[in-house]
Design a protein around this motif. Structure first.
Motif, PDB file in Angstrom:
ATOM      1  N   LEU A 139     -49.795  28.398 -99.253  1.00 48.42           N
ATOM      2  CA  LEU A 139     -48.313  28.882 -98.737  1.00 48.42           C
ATOM      3  C   LEU A 139     -48.385  28.350 -97.406  1.00 48.42           C
ATOM      4  O   LEU A 139     -49.793  27.146 -96.626  1.00 48.42           O
ATOM      5  CB  LEU A 139     -48.460  30.443 -97.939  1.00 48.42           C
ATOM      6  N   ARG A 140     -47.370  27.831 -96.733  1.00 47.29           N
ATOM      7  CA  ARG A 140     -47.020  26.986 -95.555  1.00 47.29           C
ATOM      8  C   ARG A 140     -47.824  27.214 -94.016  1.00 47.29           C
ATOM      9  O   ARG A 140     -48.093  28.406 -93.688  1.00 47.29           O
ATOM     10  CB  ARG A 140     -46.178  26.212 -95.167  1.00 47.29           C
ATOM     11  N   ASN A 141     -49.112  26.783 -93.815  1.00 44.67           N
ATOM     12  CA  ASN A 141     -49.261  27.328 -91.752  1.00 44.67           C
ATOM     13  C   ASN A 141     -50.087  28.661 -92.548  1.00 44.67           C
ATOM     14  O   ASN A 141     -50.461  29.550 -91.278  1.00 44.67           O
ATOM     15  CB  ASN A 141     -47.910  27.731 -90.997  1.00 44.67           C
ATOM     16  N   THR A 142     -50.896  28.608 -93.096  1.00 46.14           N
ATOM     17  CA  THR A 142     -51.741  30.024 -93.131  1.00 46.14           C
ATOM     18  C   THR A 142     -53.447  29.210 -93.005  1.00 46.14           C
ATOM     19  O   THR A 142     -53.815  28.350 -93.032  1.00 46.14           O
ATOM     20  CB  THR A 142     -51.315  30.112 -94.776  1.00 46.14           C
ATOM     21  N   GLN A 143     -54.483  30.557 -93.217  1.00 48.34           N
ATOM     22  CA  GLN A 143     -55.682  29.925 -93.365  1.00 48.34           C
ATOM     23  C   GLN A 143     -56.139  29.162 -94.959  1.00 48.34           C
ATOM     24  O   GLN A 143     -57.091  28.475 -94.751  1.00 48.34           O
ATOM     25  CB  GLN A 143     -56.505  31.085 -93.506  1.00 48.34           C
ATOM     26  N   ALA A 144     -55.322  29.298 -95.886  1.00 50.64           N
ATOM     27  CA  ALA A 144     -55.351  28.818 -97.072  1.00 50.64           C
ATOM     28  C   ALA A 144     -55.447  27.440 -97.155  1.00 50.64           C
ATOM     29  O   ALA A 144     -55.899  27.112 -97.695  1.00 50.64           O
ATOM     30  CB  ALA A 144     -55.223  29.629 -98.310  1.00 50.64           C
ATOM     31  N   GLU A 145     -54.348  26.998 -96.343  1.00 45.03           N
ATOM     32  CA  GLU A 145     -53.734  25.940 -96.207  1.00 45.03           C
ATOM     33  C   GLU A 145     -54.478  25.039 -95.568  1.00 45.03           C
ATOM     34  O   GLU A 145     -55.369  23.822 -95.569  1.00 45.03           O
ATOM     35  CB  GLU A 145     -52.402  25.616 -95.430  1.00 45.03           C
ATOM     36  N   ARG A 146     -55.201  25.351 -94.066  1.00 51.17           N
ATOM     37  CA  ARG A 146     -56.331  25.003 -93.754  1.00 51.17           C
ATOM     38  C   ARG A 146     -57.626  24.486 -94.729  1.00 51.17           C
ATOM     39  O   ARG A 146     -58.582  23.532 -94.360  1.00 51.17           O
ATOM     40  CB  ARG A 146     -56.803  25.535 -91.930  1.00 51.17           C
ATOM     41  N   ILE A 147     -58.148  25.791 -94.917  1.00 57.03           N
ATOM     42  CA  ILE A 147     -58.890  25.759 -96.587  1.00 57.03           C
ATOM     43  C   ILE A 147     -59.227  24.585 -97.161  1.00 57.03           C
ATOM     44  O   ILE A 147     -60.077  23.702 -97.342  1.00 57.03           O
ATOM     45  CB  ILE A 147     -59.517  26.909 -96.774  1.00 57.03           C
ATOM     46  N   LEU A 148     -57.918  24.426 -97.990  1.00 57.07           N
ATOM     47  CA  LEU A 148     -57.769  22.958 -98.891  1.00 57.07           C
ATOM     48  C   LEU A 148     -57.621  21.703 -97.750  1.00 57.07           C
ATOM     49  O   LEU A 148     -58.338  21.260 -98.652  1.00 57.07           O
ATOM     50  CB  LEU A 148     -56.163  23.489 -99.832  1.00 57.07           C
ATOM     51  N   ALA A 149     -57.207  21.838 -96.521  1.00 58.74           N
ATOM     52  CA  ALA A 149     -56.861  20.370 -95.698  1.00 58.74           C
ATOM     53  C   ALA A 149     -58.710  20.024 -95.567  1.00 58.74           C
ATOM     54  O   ALA A 149     -58.655  18.669 -95.291  1.00 58.74           O
ATOM     55  CB  ALA A 149     -56.617  20.775 -94.426  1.00 58.74           C
ATOM     56  N   GLN A 150     -59.112  20.519 -95.404  1.00 60.90           N
ATOM     57  CA  GLN A 150     -60.840  20.237 -95.648  1.00 60.90           C
ATOM     58  C   GLN A 150     -61.411  19.728 -96.764  1.00 60.90           C
ATOM     59  O   GLN A 150     -62.600  18.579 -96.755  1.00 60.90           O
ATOM     60  CB  GLN A 150     -62.094  21.002 -94.913  1.00 60.90           C
ATOM     61  N   ALA A 151     -60.523  19.468 -97.821  1.00 62.47           N
ATOM     62  CA  ALA A 151     -61.574  19.256 -99.126  1.00 62.47           C
ATOM     63  C   ALA A 151     -60.122  17.920 -99.567  1.00 62.47           C
ATOM     64  O   ALA A 151     -59.456  18.443-100.257  1.00 62.47           O
ATOM     65  CB  ALA A 151     -61.045  19.921-100.498  1.00 62.47           C
ATOM     66  N   PRO A 152     -60.297  16.624 -98.957  1.00 64.87           N
ATOM     67  CA  PRO A 152     -59.736  15.490 -98.945  1.00 64.87           C
ATOM     68  C   PRO A 152     -59.277  14.839-100.650  1.00 64.87           C
ATOM     69  O   PRO A 152     -58.259  14.390-100.955  1.00 64.87           O
ATOM     70  CB  PRO A 152     -59.964  14.496 -98.548  1.00 64.87           C
ATOM     71  N   GLU A 153     -60.530  15.443-101.778  1.00 67.66           N
ATOM     72  CA  GLU A 153     -60.235  14.577-102.968  1.00 67.66           C
ATOM     73  C   GLU A 153     -58.760  15.497-103.324  1.00 67.66           C
ATOM     74  O   GLU A 153     -58.977  15.300-105.308  1.00 67.66           O
ATOM     75  CB  GLU A 153     -61.594  15.153-103.084  1.00 67.66           C
ATOM     76  N   LEU A 154     -58.392  16.408-102.670  1.00 62.44           N
ATOM     77  CA  LEU A 154     -57.383  17.577-104.239  1.00 62.44           C
ATOM     78  C   LEU A 154     -55.890  17.118-102.814  1.00 62.44           C
ATOM     79  O   LEU A 154     -56.598  16.758-102.390  1.00 62.44           O
ATOM     80  CB  LEU A 154     -57.465  18.815-103.689  1.00 62.44           C
ATOM     81  N   GLN A 155     -54.751  17.331-103.780  1.00 63.33           N
ATOM     82  CA  GLN A 155     -53.885  17.344-103.597  1.00 63.33           C
ATOM     83  C   GLN A 155     -52.781  18.480-103.546  1.00 63.33           C
ATOM     84  O   GLN A 155     -53.129  19.424-104.094  1.00 63.33           O
ATOM     85  CB  GLN A 155     -52.653  16.463-104.455  1.00 63.33           C
ATOM     86  N   ILE A 156     -52.789  18.637-101.796  1.00 63.16           N
ATOM     87  CA  ILE A 156     -52.111  19.813-101.731  1.00 63.16           C
ATOM     88  C   ILE A 156     -50.431  20.411-101.376  1.00 63.16           C
ATOM     89  O   ILE A 156     -49.870  19.119-101.113  1.00 63.16           O
ATOM     90  CB  ILE A 156     -52.403  20.360-100.203  1.00 63.16           C
ATOM     91  N   ARG A 157     -49.891  21.007-102.212  1.00 61.65           N
ATOM     92  CA  ARG A 157     -47.973  21.468-101.728  1.00 61.65           C
ATOM     93  C   ARG A 157     -48.170  22.637-101.187  1.00 61.65           C
ATOM     94  O   ARG A 157     -48.527  23.784-101.980  1.00 61.65           O
ATOM     95  CB  ARG A 157     -47.603  21.631-103.962  1.00 61.65           C
ATOM     96  N   SER A 158     -47.581  22.678-100.039  1.00 66.41           N
ATOM     97  CA  SER A 158     -47.079  24.457 -99.420  1.00 66.41           C
ATOM     98  C   SER A 158     -45.523  24.252 -99.566  1.00 66.41           C
ATOM     99  O   SER A 158     -44.920  23.708 -99.482  1.00 66.41           O
ATOM    100  CB  SER A 158     -48.114  23.545 -97.541  1.00 66.41           C
ATOM    101  N   TYR A 159     -45.352  25.580 -99.595  1.00 65.59           N
ATOM    102  CA  TYR A 159     -44.621  26.715 -99.586  1.00 65.59           C
ATOM    103  C   TYR A 159     -44.605  27.269 -98.605  1.00 65.59           C
ATOM    104  O   TYR A 159     -45.221  27.884 -98.258  1.00 65.59           O
ATOM    105  CB  TYR A 159     -44.401  27.518-101.139  1.00 65.59           C
ATOM    106  N   GLU A 160     -42.454  27.089 -98.112  1.00 62.79           N
ATOM    107  CA  GLU A 160     -42.638  29.075 -97.194  1.00 62.79           C
ATOM    108  C   GLU A 160     -42.224  29.758 -98.136  1.00 62.79           C
ATOM    109  O   GLU A 160     -42.380  31.154 -97.586  1.00 62.79           O
ATOM    110  CB  GLU A 160     -40.911  28.586 -97.490  1.00 62.79           C
ATOM    111  N   GLU A 161     -42.199  30.244 -99.585  1.00 62.34           N
ATOM    112  CA  GLU A 161     -42.299  31.014-100.378  1.00 62.34           C
ATOM    113  C   GLU A 161     -43.476  31.800-101.562  1.00 62.34           C
ATOM    114  O   GLU A 161     -43.524  30.538-102.209  1.00 62.34           O
ATOM    115  CB  GLU A 161     -40.772  31.590-100.932  1.00 62.34           C
TER     116      GLU A 161
END
Length: 503
Positions: A139-161
């Motif tokens: 989900l967008r603007n969540t702690q989970a998104e910030r955790i994933l952002a620390q791993a640049p070797e993966l691709q993140i897709r953020s969602y509103e719902e």
């Protein structure tokens, strides 16, 4: 279960209304797609449920004051709080340093973690390290998104719902989801194609949000009531019913007890989701949607009609000002048209509803929706009318003036009616577009057709059948006006139509 508190804590007095009673406390959430926080019960769509909903009812009982729920879109929750549309936002908002810069938080009412959800037949991912090289949703603007952002070797897709994230995972567009544990449980465990894997990750705390620097007394009352609910076991009982009691909560409350209480709310939700298969069940459910769609369609139509009347009147005035008004007025009309056409309608809706109150102009959602749509479409109507007016032969104005009409009379009785006949087809198209663009008013708490579609489809995970019903409703709303416009167009053009010679 923990023992009840032996002594009540004195709280600040309740706000009083004119009748001498306690004023209701307004709290907001986005119940359109917010399982298991506050959502519409799949077994009874008109009824709100969820563990946060139950928590707020518990607060109302402990504080001795009625709580009133206010629906708002997720992106509008905090702006609405700052504007004063409600007193509290309770919608799974994480207590973080970034969020604390915008709002004041209550004490945490729920402590949990992040969990990883994967497809059963997909890549065997079990922890953050195994996500390298994969597409991961959150989900967008969540702690989970910030955790994933620390791993640049993966691709993140953020969602509103949440529903969008889990649908993409189930369809193979993503390989995993990192999300709050309650959401992982209620979306991942009920779907046979998905499973929750690995150990809990990180720590997440939810708090109730209050307008920054305001409502300190109310926040103190809420914290006092929350402490009482933790002490007398109310919080534990609510979480046990929803099967959401976590080790993190036990450690936070120093509560190692195990209440003899079945997870009735969780079991009811699972039964409702599993009982949705089969066409007979779906058709029966679609029938129950009709009253809700009818109410939403009426609101959509009312907003669109009033906004179109405003757009036609103002658009004609702008067109006349540009063509026949004095230079300063023509310049202002041109500036208005260019500014409105050059900025997105959504920005205009949010500005009128959330921005104008800073200057002392506070509008209701209905009025703000009508104004934003009407003022926006007036710019486009102005250009249509300007083209129509310029299409009328100059000799028509000259003939009218030769008949001793004033300039205003010539415009009113000769030029404008002919221009109106020319732009009638374009006006019809604009109204159909406005009818569809009325979906944007859902961001300012108006529950029209599109917002109803989001709520129903996310409640039942049925975007296809529900989408067909809502699309058909939009079509049925627009067709009569297309028919009416054609009738008016034929009537206006009848004196100018070439008559076939009689045999």
């Amino acid at each position: 279960m923990a023992q009840p508190a032996t002594q009540a804590v004195q709280a600040p007095p309740l706000r009083a209304n004119g009748a001498g009673g306690a004023s209701p406390i307004r709290w907001a959430a986005d119940a359109s797609a917010d399982v298991p926080f506050t959502f519409h019960d799949p077994a009874s769509p008109a009824r709100l449920t969820g563990f946060e909903y139950d928590l707020m009812q518990g607060l109302a009982a402990h504080m001795g004051v009625p709580f009133v729920f206010v629906q708002n879109d997720w992106d509008g929750l905090i702006p609405g709080l700052q504007r004063g549309l409600y007193d509290i936002v309770t919608c799974g908002i994480e207590i973080t340093a970034e969020h604390a810069e915008s709002v004041d938080f209550s004490d945490p009412y729920y402590v949990t973690s992040e969990r990883l959800v994967v497809r059963r037949n997909g890549p065997q991912l079990v922890d953050l390290a195994s996500l390298a090289g994969h597409v991961v949703g959150t989900l967008r603007n969540t702690q989970a998104e910030r955790i994933l952002a620390q791993a640049p070797e993966l691709q993140i897709r953020s969602y509103e719902e949440e529903t969008q994230a889990f649908m993409d995972l189930a369809s193979g567009r993503t390989d995993a989801i990192l999300i709050d544990a309650p959401i992982a449980k209620y979306y991942g465990q009920v779907n046979p194609a998905l499973r929750v894997v690995g150990a809990p990750i990180g720590r997440v705390e939810y708090g109730m949000a209050f307008a920054r620097g305001r409502n300190a007394a109310l926040r103190q009352r809420v914290n006092t009531a929350l402490a009482a609910m933790r002490a007398d076991g109310t919080v534990h009982a609510i979480l046990a019913r929803w099967d959401l009691w976590t080790p993190e909560m036990a450690a936070s409350l120093h509560d190692s007890t195990t209440p003899d209480m079945a997870p009735t709310a969780w079991n009811a939700y699972v039964a409702a989701q599993q009982g949705q298969n089969g066409w007979h069940t779906r058709l029966a459910r679609y029938v129950t949607f009709l009253p809700q769609l009818a109410h939403a369609a009426w609101l959509t139509l009312l907003v669109s009609l009033v906004a179109m009347v405003l757009a036609v009147g103002l658009g004609l005035g702008l067109a006349l000002a540009r063509l026949y008004g004095p230079a300063p007025l023509a310049w202002l009309a041109t500036l208005y048209v260019e500014i409105v056409r050059g900025t997105p309608l959504l920005i205009q809706v949010l500005f009128i509803f959330y921005g104008l109150p800073e200057f002392g102009l506070s509008l209701t959602p209905f009025v703000a929706g009508v104004l934003s749509l009407g003022l926006n479409y007036a710019a486009y109507e102005a250009e249509n009318y300007r083209a129509g007016l310029q299409s009328v032969a100059p000799g028509q104005m000259e003939a009218a003036l030769a008949l001793n009409m004033t300039h205003v009379q010539a415009l009113r009785y000769v030029v404008v009616p002919q221009a109106f006949r020319l732009v009638m087809p374009v006006m019809t198209n604009d109204f159909i577009s406005l009818l569809k663009d009325s979906s944007l008013v859902s961001v300012i708490t108006l529950t029209e057709l599109t917002q109803t579609y989001i709520r129903l489809s996310s409640t039942y995970f049925d975007y296809f059948g529900t989408g067909l019903m809502v699309g058909a409703t939009y079509l049925l709303l627009g067709l009569p006006f297309v028919r009416l416009a054609r009738m008016v167009e034929r009537r206006l053009s009848a004196p100018h139509a070439r008559q076939r010679p009689k045999p």
